[in-house]
Scaffold this active site. Sequence first.
Site, PDB file in Angstrom:
ATOM      1  CB  SER A   6      -1.094  -0.163   1.037  1.00 12.78           C
ATOM      2  OG  SER A   6      -1.572   1.218   1.568  1.00 12.78           O
ATOM      3  CG  MET A  35      -8.744   7.334   2.252  1.00 13.61           C
ATOM      4  SD  MET A  35      -7.510   7.374   3.982  1.00 13.61           S
ATOM      5  CE  MET A  35      -6.306   5.540   3.351  1.00 13.61           C
ATOM      6  CG  HIS A  64      -9.549   0.195  -0.220  1.00 11.41           C
ATOM      7  ND1 HIS A  64      -8.483   0.511   1.396  1.00 11.41           N
ATOM      8  CD2 HIS A  64     -10.371   0.039   0.077  1.00 11.41           C
ATOM      9  CE1 HIS A  64      -9.643  -0.585   1.898  1.00 11.41           C
ATOM     10  NE2 HIS A  64     -10.911  -0.646   1.307  1.00 11.41           N
ATOM     11  CG  MET A  66     -11.642   3.190   2.551  1.00 11.74           C
ATOM     12  SD  MET A  66      -9.698   3.582   3.088  1.00 11.74           S
ATOM     13  CE  MET A  66      -8.954   3.326   1.651  1.00 11.74           C
ATOM     14  CG  MET A 135     -11.242  -2.871   6.170  1.00  6.57           C
ATOM     15  SD  MET A 135      -9.858  -1.946   5.030  1.00  6.57           S
ATOM     16  CE  MET A 135      -8.907  -1.115   5.860  1.00  6.57           C
ATOM     17  CG  ASP A 173      -6.148  -2.749   3.353  1.00  9.86           C
ATOM     18  OD1 ASP A 173      -5.025  -2.792   4.400  1.00  9.86           O
ATOM     19  OD2 ASP A 173      -6.568  -2.194   2.574  1.00  9.86           O
TER      20      ASP A 173
HETATM   21  C1  DX5 Z   1      -6.727   2.115   5.929  1.00 10.59           C
HETATM   22  C2  DX5 Z   1      -5.777   1.278   4.535  1.00 10.59           C
HETATM   23  C3  DX5 Z   1      -4.700  -0.213   4.039  1.00 10.59           C
HETATM   24  C4  DX5 Z   1      -3.529   1.301   4.987  1.00 10.59           C
HETATM   25  C5  DX5 Z   1      -2.569  -0.410   5.484  1.00 10.59           C
HETATM   26  O1  DX5 Z   1      -7.785   2.306   5.880  1.00 10.59           O
HETATM   27  O2  DX5 Z   1      -6.825   0.729   3.596  1.00 10.59           O
HETATM   28  O3  DX5 Z   1      -3.977  -0.126   2.934  1.00 10.59           O
HETATM   29  O4  DX5 Z   1      -2.526   1.832   3.965  1.00 10.59           O
HETATM   30  O5  DX5 Z   1      -1.221   0.599   6.240  1.00 10.59           O
HETATM   31  P1  DX5 Z   1      -0.499  -0.143   7.562  1.00 10.59           P
HETATM   32  O6  DX5 Z   1      -0.279  -1.968   6.209  1.00 10.59           O
HETATM   33  O7  DX5 Z   1       0.052   0.436   7.695  1.00 10.59           O
HETATM   34  O8  DX5 Z   1      -1.468  -0.874   8.311  1.00 10.59           O
HETATM   35 ZN    ZN Z   2      -6.318   0.033   1.917  1.00 11.92          ZN
END
Ligand code: DX5
Ligand code: ZN
Length: 217
Positions: A6, A35, A64, A66, A135, A173
């Site tokens: 990511s 996001m 992804h 969000m 998640m 994730d």
């Molecule tokens: C959080 C994201 C993740 C994030 C994960 O909302 O969807 O993809 O980048 O990061 P780590 O691996 O640091 O938890």
């Molecule tokens: Zn993500």
Amino acid sequence: MEISPSILSADFGNLLSDIQKVETEKPEYLHIDIMDGHFVPNITIGPLVLNALKGKTEIPFDVHLMIEEPDKYIKEFVDAGAKNITVHQEACVHLDRTLQLIKSMGINASVALNPATSLDTLRYVLSSVDMVLIMTVNPGFGGQVFINGMYEKIRELASIRNERGLNFKIEVDGGINIDNIKDVVLAGADVIVAGSFIFANGDPGENLKKLREAALK
Ligand code: DX5
Ligand code: ZN
């Protein structure tokens, strides 16, 4: 097992160079977190940045979303190079319609669940998704701690898939590192997203290699 680094924790001032550092280790996907400051309390990037990266890396974009009202932006993300789009169940009033829309554009269609959302909410769409993203932190930020209660959710999803003879992938994730990746894979995960472990400290390529090794140990 496949890995989707990511870029949320990458250095955005040197984004392409950070991506090239993981490219040498041949990750299966590049996880791009979008996001909107509404669905989650954080704002990241949009199709403009994906367009700028398109053609400069071989790694398929695993997007992804969000965001609220994802239907409005799906075509833009497909045009910007997305090979998979994951929408949140919680953000889609007409989830089946949204998944069909993504599929109609010739790419993979996937759905994500927040930690508190039940697997039951996906019962009637499971046969038409390419991937389910569990998640394991509350979405919005990198670097959070893995919620241990999610192992059970991953195991349950893997057993539903088995019972129903389906073949969607299970992506996980949030909060994954060398200490828990093996347990996450044993629980049933096929695709591992890792942000801060790969990009926040040290060499991203080396970190990716360490993750793969830890999963196999
Ligand atoms: C959080 C994201 C993740 C994030 C994960 O909302 O969807 O993809 O980048 O990061 P780590 O691996 O640091 O938890
Ligand atoms: Zn993500």
